[in-house]
Motif scaffolding. Structure first.
Motif, short mmCIF file in Angstrom:
data_model
loop_
_atom_site.label_atom_id
_atom_site.label_comp_id
_atom_site.label_asym_id
_atom_site.label_seq_id
_atom_site.Cartn_x
_atom_site.Cartn_y
_atom_site.Cartn_z
N GLN A 52 -7.57 0.35 1.93
CA GLN A 52 -7.99 -0.52 3.02
C GLN A 52 -8.74 -1.75 2.50
OE1 GLN A 52 -6.97 0.05 6.29
NE2 GLN A 52 -7.59 -2.10 6.41
N LYS A 53 -9.49 -1.58 1.43
CA LYS A 53 -10.20 -2.72 0.84
C LYS A 53 -9.20 -3.76 0.34
CE LYS A 53 -13.95 0.31 -0.76
NZ LYS A 53 -14.62 0.88 -1.96
N LEU A 54 -8.12 -3.27 -0.27
CA LEU A 54 -7.07 -4.18 -0.75
C LEU A 54 -6.38 -4.87 0.43
CD1 LEU A 54 -5.28 -5.09 -3.25
CD2 LEU A 54 -3.75 -3.22 -2.59
N LEU A 55 -6.07 -4.10 1.47
CA LEU A 55 -5.41 -4.66 2.64
C LEU A 55 -6.28 -5.70 3.32
CD1 LEU A 55 -3.80 -1.46 4.23
CD2 LEU A 55 -2.84 -3.02 2.52
N ASN A 56 -7.57 -5.43 3.41
CA ASN A 56 -8.49 -6.40 4.02
C ASN A 56 -8.53 -7.70 3.23
OD1 ASN A 56 -9.13 -4.52 5.97
ND2 ASN A 56 -11.04 -3.87 5.01
N HIS A 57 -8.52 -7.58 1.90
CA HIS A 57 -8.59 -8.78 1.05
C HIS A 57 -7.38 -9.69 1.28
CE1 HIS A 57 -9.66 -11.16 -2.52
NE2 HIS A 57 -8.36 -11.18 -2.79
N PHE A 58 -6.20 -9.09 1.48
CA PHE A 58 -4.99 -9.89 1.66
C PHE A 58 -4.58 -10.00 3.13
CE2 PHE A 58 -4.60 -8.55 -2.81
CZ PHE A 58 -4.38 -9.78 -3.40
N GLU A 59 -5.47 -9.61 4.03
CA GLU A 59 -5.26 -9.72 5.48
C GLU A 59 -3.97 -9.02 5.91
OE1 GLU A 59 -5.51 -13.88 6.37
OE2 GLU A 59 -7.69 -13.95 6.10
N ILE A 60 -3.80 -7.80 5.45
CA ILE A 60 -2.64 -6.99 5.79
C ILE A 60 -3.04 -5.98 6.86
CG2 ILE A 60 -0.95 -5.33 4.88
CD1 ILE A 60 -1.37 -6.70 2.12
N LYS A 61 -2.30 -5.94 7.95
CA LYS A 61 -2.66 -5.10 9.10
C LYS A 61 -1.83 -3.81 9.21
CE LYS A 61 -5.39 -8.47 10.39
NZ LYS A 61 -6.86 -8.33 10.25
N THR A 62 -0.96 -3.56 8.28
CA THR A 62 -0.07 -2.40 8.35
C THR A 62 -0.86 -1.08 8.35
OG1 THR A 62 1.53 -3.69 7.07
CG2 THR A 62 1.95 -1.32 7.27
N PRO A 63 -0.52 -0.14 9.22
CA PRO A 63 -1.22 1.15 9.26
C PRO A 63 -0.91 2.00 8.03
CG PRO A 63 0.62 1.18 10.77
CD PRO A 63 0.51 -0.24 10.29
N GLN A 64 -1.79 2.98 7.76
CA GLN A 64 -1.65 3.85 6.59
C GLN A 64 -1.57 5.32 6.97
OE1 GLN A 64 -4.24 2.91 3.05
NE2 GLN A 64 -5.46 1.84 4.62
N LYS A 65 -0.98 6.11 6.08
CA LYS A 65 -1.09 7.56 6.09
C LYS A 65 -1.41 8.00 4.67
CE LYS A 65 1.81 9.34 9.87
NZ LYS A 65 0.78 10.23 10.44
N SER A 66 -2.25 8.99 4.52
CA SER A 66 -2.62 9.45 3.18
C SER A 66 -1.49 10.28 2.57
CB SER A 66 -3.90 10.28 3.22
OG SER A 66 -3.71 11.46 3.97
N LEU A 67 -1.33 10.15 1.26
CA LEU A 67 -0.38 10.97 0.50
C LEU A 67 -0.98 11.18 -0.88
CD1 LEU A 67 2.34 12.37 0.03
CD2 LEU A 67 3.27 10.15 -0.68
N HIS A 68 -1.47 12.39 -1.12
CA HIS A 68 -2.13 12.67 -2.39
C HIS A 68 -1.82 14.09 -2.84
CE1 HIS A 68 -5.02 14.72 0.19
NE2 HIS A 68 -5.24 13.58 0.84
N GLU A 69 -2.40 14.49 -3.98
CA GLU A 69 -2.04 15.78 -4.57
C GLU A 69 -2.41 16.98 -3.72
OE1 GLU A 69 -4.18 16.49 -8.19
OE2 GLU A 69 -6.00 15.50 -7.45
N HIS A 70 -3.31 16.80 -2.75
CA HIS A 70 -3.75 17.92 -1.94
C HIS A 70 -2.97 18.07 -0.63
CE1 HIS A 70 -7.03 18.37 -4.73
NE2 HIS A 70 -7.44 17.13 -4.50
N ASN A 71 -2.21 17.04 -0.23
CA ASN A 71 -1.51 17.15 1.05
C ASN A 71 -0.02 16.83 0.98
OD1 ASN A 71 -1.33 14.36 0.87
ND2 ASN A 71 -2.25 13.95 2.87
N PHE A 72 0.52 16.62 -0.24
CA PHE A 72 1.90 16.14 -0.34
C PHE A 72 2.92 17.15 0.21
CE2 PHE A 72 1.57 18.47 -4.33
CZ PHE A 72 2.83 19.05 -4.47
#
Length: 295
Positions: A52-72
């Motif tokens: 989200q920090k990266l998205l805020n810096h580039f003014e990107i509004k696209t929604p996210q879903k998490s994908l990591h080693e614990h929930n894949f």
């Protein structure tokens, strides 16, 4: 056999875009990466808060879903369903390339199995970026990533790699770097190596030397930041893997240098004997200054 035409035709399903993100310097984000994150309908992120920090810096509004080693296991089927419904998804890790020592591979494999297009964007990756400035031979190279944490397991892996002639690339935590380099010195001897830390950031630093020198330095100096560790490949001869500088040291001095890294004297003696292709008893006598008795 399966054939993918990434940009021709009109696929029924959506496309999975693998988008690299900066490994430190935000200016390394490409125009194409920014545009892709803006135009997809969903971003699958290793850590949504970090992304989200990266998205805020580039003014990107696209929604996210998490994908990591614990929930894949639960999340991948959900994302496959969305892709099959025509949703375009971008996958990102916290830094660098998805799937390279980061989550992502499972979703790629699932997409290929379902004949969903997978498109990778070029961009930041720590291993090759550090390698080309290391001074070590860039070709061939062998990317390993993170070694096992336990010493016994790490030594087992290193022993399988010690005859590899390609330049070796490892990632390592600053908290484990000291022990890892000491283990490398134990197995590889005084081979040339380079540590790069804080790559692309203001405190970027390269430490170049042989493994014994680097192990000795780390024994007395703490390092901070994520590290990339590169080790010269084997020359094909154990003796040739010993640097000219080390060869000029006495056997006693070589053992002392290894002991300074935290290696036990007996193991240091064994390592120096292997590096110099001499009997262990010869090194033992040199280290303990035992004189040969006269006949």
């Amino acid at each position: 056999m399966q054939k993918q035409s990434s940009f021709k035709g009109s696929p029924i399903s959506g496309t999975l875009y693998l988008v690299p993100t900066p490994i430190g310097n935000l200016q390394d984000m490409t125009y194409r990466a920014v545009e892709t994150l803006k135009t997809v309908q969903l971003i699958a992120s290793e850590d949504t808060r970090n992304t989200q920090k990266l998205l805020n810096h580039f003014e990107i509004k696209t929604p996210q879903k998490s994908l990591h080693e614990h929930n894949f296991k639960e999340r991948v089927p959900e994302l496959i369903t969305l892709l099959q419904q025509g949703i375009n998804i971008a996958q990102v890790s916290d830094a660098g390339m998805p799937s390279i020592s980061d989550p992502g591979h499972e979703l790629v494999v699932a997409c290929i199995a379902e004949e969903i297009n997978v498109v990778a964007l070029p961009g930041a990756t720590a291993g090759l970026t550090a390698l080309i400035a290391s001074g070590l031979n860039p070709q061939p190279n062998y990317f390993y990533g993170f070694l096992p944490r336990k010493k016994s397991e790490q030594l087992t892996v290193l022993n399988t790699l010690k005859n590899e002639m390609a330049t070796l690339i490892f990632y390592e935590s600053p908290y484990r770097l000291k022990q890892t380099v000491a283990n490398l010195a134990e197995v590889f001897g005084s081979r040339q190596a380079v540590i790069c830390r804080e790559l692309t950031k203001v405190h970027e630093e390269y430490l170049r030397g042989n493994l014994v020198e680097l192990a000795s330095y780390l024994a007395e100096n703490a390092v901070k930041g994520e590290c990339c560790l590169m080790v010269a490949g084997s020359s094909g001869s154990r003796k040739d893997d010993v640097s000219a500088e080390t060869a000029m040291l006495s056997l006693k001095e070589q053992v002392e240098n290894l002991v300074k890294t935290g290696m036990k004297p007996n193991q240091a003696i064994k390592t120096v004997a292997q590096n110099n292709q001499v009997k262990k008893q010869v090194v033992y006598k040199n280290y303990h200054e035992i004189l040969e008795s006269a006949d």
